[in-house]
Write an enzyme that holds these catalytic residues in place. Structure first.
Site, short mmCIF file in Angstrom:
data_model
loop_
_atom_site.label_atom_id
_atom_site.label_comp_id
_atom_site.label_asym_id
_atom_site.label_seq_id
_atom_site.Cartn_x
_atom_site.Cartn_y
_atom_site.Cartn_z
N LYS A 1 0.86 -1.12 0.13
CA LYS A 1 0.04 0.06 0.02
C LYS A 1 1.03 1.34 -0.04
CE LYS A 1 -4.24 1.13 2.44
NZ LYS A 1 -5.02 0.98 1.26
N1 PMP Z 1 -7.39 -2.66 -3.15
C1 PMP Z 1 -6.86 -1.56 -2.83
C2 PMP Z 1 -6.13 -1.03 -3.99
C3 PMP Z 1 -6.94 -0.76 -1.58
O1 PMP Z 1 -6.53 0.59 -1.69
C4 PMP Z 1 -7.86 -1.46 -0.57
C5 PMP Z 1 -8.07 -0.89 0.71
N2 PMP Z 1 -7.14 -1.02 1.54
C6 PMP Z 1 -8.27 -2.86 -0.88
C7 PMP Z 1 -8.23 -3.18 -2.01
C8 PMP Z 1 -8.90 -3.53 0.36
O2 PMP Z 1 -7.93 -3.96 1.15
P1 PMP Z 1 -8.53 -4.08 2.78
O3 PMP Z 1 -9.54 -5.01 2.78
O4 PMP Z 1 -7.31 -4.66 3.25
O5 PMP Z 1 -8.87 -2.82 3.23
#
Ligand code: PMP
Length: 323
Positions: free
Chosen positions: A157
């Site tokens: 991220k």
């Molecule tokens: N894909 C992206 C690009 C994201 O930014 C997120 C949000 N964190 C997700 C998927 C979903 O991830 P998570 O369920 O861990 O929040």
């Protein structure tokens, strides 16, 4: 009177208005940071706030940092303690969103990261819906391709990588849609701008594989677990073609912010009957009760803000700054 808000910054808790970086900051200039988004849900009687899958988020923050070459001096447990402490200090009792960041905090010109110091900051804000979850949303396939593992790895991220998501989301909204669905470089379905994607076909859930330029979402993993355990539905991770979206029985996006958001239209084509599908709806019911700590089987997924121990003083490196 409004409660003074605090941010964990440069090793201590400082008033939110003092948590500032220079315009010369490396991460501000080059996007050299990584972050997490964690939700906290108020319990039904509002006596507590429960952070959802806190440890998994902080573990992923460590992994993102490892990928981009940031050195997090705090352990996963220390990061968890600090996140809980931020919410306590801010006296937040409703639903919240916690944003920890690890970032390059040097002020020299040049993209090299060698020798550039790292900092950790954590803030928390009140937070409601990020995206519609009841009526269903209308999506379009983005003209922007999802970044891939060998340019800006989606598995991490990375702050700078979110320009990819921002371009896609902006385009979708400007064109009158609610959200973008992005394709990989080779044209298969990847994910939403900030959400993972699932489709339902003949009673089976499918989600793009981890090699299809997705963030390995914590909600995605949660959904697969709940689908299997509570609904007896298995998830198959594999490549998904664009037109499979058009002909799927159901499509939904999921993420910490988005929660479980039913998709009722893609590229102006109805999905199924054009209403929220039954499997999506059942998953929402169990998900929304699990995040508020109402499902004993999933109690280990939530961490209490107000019943957890105070952050150990050793974790707050500069006690002089503690507010
Ligand atoms: N894909 C992206 C690009 C994201 O930014 C997120 C949000 N964190 C997700 C998927 C979903 O991830 P998570 O369920 O861990 O929040």
């Amino acid at each position: 009177m409004a409660v003074q808000q605090y941010v964990y910054f440069q090793g201590g808790f400082v008033p939110a208005e003092d948590a500032k970086v220079s315009v010369l900051n490396h991460a501000f200039n080059y996007g050299t940071g990584c972050f997490e988004g964690i939700r906290g849900y108020a319990t039904a009687e509002a006596s507590d706030v429960l952070l959802f899958r806190l440890r998994e988020h902080m573990t992923r923050l460590h992994q993102s940092s490892h990928i981009i070459g940031c050195d997090v001096k705090l352990t996963v447990d220390e990061l968890c303690d600090l996140a809980l402490e931020v919410v306590r200090r801010n006296e937040q009792h409703g639903d919240v969103y916690i944003r920890p960041l690890v970032y390059k905090c040097g002020t020299g010109i040049g993209v090299t990261m060698a020798g550039v110091p790292d900092d950790v900051t954590i803030f928390s804000v009140p937070f409601g819906k990020y995206i519609e979850t009841e009526k269903g949303i209308r999506c379009s396939i983005s003209s922007w391709r999802r970044s891939s593992d060998n340019n800006i790895p989606p598995r991490a991220k990375i702050t700078g990588g979110y320009i990819n998501a921002a371009l896609a989301k902006h385009e979708a909204l400007a064109n009158g849609f609610d959200e973008a669905i992005m394709l990989t470089d080779d044209g298969s379905v990847s994910e939403g701008s900030a959400e993972n994607l699932f489709i339902v076909r003949n009673g089976v859930l499918y989600s793009p594989a981890v090699s299809d330029s997705v963030l390995e979402g914590i909600t995605r993993a949660t959904v697969s677990t709940l689908a299997e355990a509570e609904l007896g539905i298995r998830t198959v991770e594999r490549k998904i073609s664009r037109t499979e979206l058009y002909t799927a029985d159901e499509v939904f996006l999921c993420g910490t912010g988005a929660e479980i958001s039913p998709v009722i239209e893609v590229d102006r084509r109805k999905i199924g009957a054009g209403v929220v599908g039954p499997i999506t709806s059942r998953l929402q019911t169990v998900y929304f009760s699990a995040v508020r700590g109402e499902q004993p089987a999933y109690a280990s997924w939530v961490t209490s803000v107000y019943k957890s121990a105070a952050v150990p003083p050793s974790v707050v490196a500069s006690p002089a700054r503690v507010g």
